[in-house]
Design a protein around this motif. Structure first.
Motif, PDB file in Angstrom:
ATOM      1  N   LYS A 175      -8.128 -38.035  29.055  1.00 36.63           N
ATOM      2  CA  LYS A 175      -6.933 -38.051  29.911  1.00 36.63           C
ATOM      3  C   LYS A 175      -6.952 -39.271  30.835  1.00 36.63           C
ATOM      4  N   ARG A 176      -8.142 -39.546  31.404  1.00 38.28           N
ATOM      5  CA  ARG A 176      -8.249 -40.691  32.303  1.00 38.28           C
ATOM      6  C   ARG A 176      -7.945 -41.999  31.570  1.00 38.28           C
TER       7      ARG A 176
ATOM      8  N   GLN B  62      -1.606 -46.363  30.377  1.00 39.98           N
ATOM      9  CA  GLN B  62      -0.200 -46.305  30.789  1.00 39.98           C
ATOM     10  C   GLN B  62       0.036 -46.992  32.135  1.00 39.98           C
ATOM     11  N   GLY B  63      -1.021 -47.550  32.717  1.00 38.31           N
ATOM     12  CA  GLY B  63      -0.877 -48.206  34.002  1.00 38.31           C
ATOM     13  C   GLY B  63      -0.829 -47.249  35.180  1.00 38.31           C
ATOM     14  N   LYS B  64      -1.168 -45.989  34.953  1.00 45.10           N
ATOM     15  CA  LYS B  64      -1.136 -44.988  36.017  1.00 45.10           C
ATOM     16  C   LYS B  64      -2.512 -44.912  36.679  1.00 45.10           C
ATOM     17  N   TYR B  65      -2.846 -45.979  37.390  1.00 45.59           N
ATOM     18  CA  TYR B  65      -4.192 -46.150  37.936  1.00 45.59           C
ATOM     19  C   TYR B  65      -4.531 -45.070  38.965  1.00 45.59           C
ATOM     20  N   GLU B  66      -3.639 -44.832  39.930  1.00 49.46           N
ATOM     21  CA  GLU B  66      -3.913 -43.867  40.983  1.00 49.46           C
ATOM     22  C   GLU B  66      -4.060 -42.453  40.422  1.00 49.46           C
ATOM     23  N   GLU B  67      -3.264 -42.115  39.415  1.00 50.08           N
ATOM     24  CA  GLU B  67      -3.386 -40.797  38.786  1.00 50.08           C
ATOM     25  C   GLU B  67      -4.735 -40.655  38.090  1.00 50.08           C
ATOM     26  N   ALA B  68      -5.219 -41.732  37.479  1.00 47.39           N
ATOM     27  CA  ALA B  68      -6.526 -41.697  36.822  1.00 47.39           C
ATOM     28  C   ALA B  68      -7.641 -41.522  37.844  1.00 47.39           C
TER      29      ALA B  68
ATOM     30  N   LEU C 166      -4.263 -42.372  30.972  1.00 37.19           N
ATOM     31  CA  LEU C 166      -3.549 -42.741  32.197  1.00 37.19           C
ATOM     32  C   LEU C 166      -3.733 -44.218  32.522  1.00 37.19           C
TER      33      LEU C 166
END
Length: 233
Positions: free
Chosen positions: A3-4, A10-16, A7
């Motif tokens: 999942k990390r 997808q460029g979703k750094y803070e979510e990772a 993320l």
């Protein structure tokens, strides 16, 4: 981990970054420093190029901030033991909105991460930062608090639940002649971390080649040993 990685792709750094903190309050101290990352040995990505680098993935979450829970449940939980198990339990319970207090008999919270693991293997500033993050979401940390029978009964009466996570602080040894002359590994490592600089001889023998044994070997060199021999059974 999958999942990390998705993320991050997808460029979703803070979510990772936040995803890892859903699982552990110690991404820098444990995943990024102390853990030998055995999961990497079985990582199927290694059959293509190299295993997923768990250590660096842990480090990206080491200094991240986490918001306190949005809602309070009104439940009160007491955790006896301020090491990895106790603090991890407190972390998960607090995230659910419970009021959590951690009690430990040591002067500093952190268990073996604080008392035993050599500073050269775990930067103390990282551990201190992650413990401060645990406090920042509203977990109460009480040190120098030894729980005896009377105090346990009091905590039980005042709490909706009590978790006992006191860890293993008794060194194992062979019951052979001369055992009273042994220096016990955990005691030795605790003295080193407290800055007491325990004396060692020029030649040191360490019985045991696990993580604690290797930490003891390193600490013996740090304290001035000229040679160290590790013996495994």
């Amino acid at each position: 981990t999958q999942k990390r990685m998705n993320l991050l792709r997808q460029g979703k750094y803070e979510e990772a970054v936040q995803l890892e903190l859903q699982y552990t309050p110690f991404p820098g101290s444990v995943c990024g420093s102390v853990c030998p990352n055995p999961c990497m040995d079985g990582c199927t990505r290694g059959t293509i190029d190299e295993p997923i680098q768990i250590g660096p993935l842990g480090w990206i979450s080491a200094y991240a901030n986490v918001a306190p829970p949005a809602k309070e449940t009104g439940k009160r939980i007491a955790v006896i033991g301020g090491g990895m198990a106790g603090l991890s339990a407190a972390w998960q319970l607090r995230k659910k909105g419970h009021t959590v207090t951690v009690y430990d008999d040591a002067p500093s919270i952190g268990g073996k991460l604080e008392q035993v693991i050599p500073r050269g293997r775990l930067m103390h500033s990282v551990l201190e930062s992650e413990i401060k993050r645990i406090e920042s979401i509203g977990i109460n940390l009480v040190s120098n608090f030894r729980v005896d029978k009377e105090r346990f009964a009091q905590l039980k009466d005042l709490s909706d639940a009590v978790i006992v996570a006191t860890g293993g602080h008794q060194t194992r040894f062979f019951n052979w002649e001369g055992k009273e002359r042994l220096t016990y590994g955990l005691d030795f490592l605790k003295k080193v971390n407290r800055g007491e600089n325990p004396k060692v001889g020029k030649r040191v023998v360490v019985i045991g080649c696990g993580n604690s044994g290797m930490d003891t070997c390193r600490a013996a060199f740090d304290m001035g040993a000229e040679s160290v021999v590790a013996v495994d059974v």
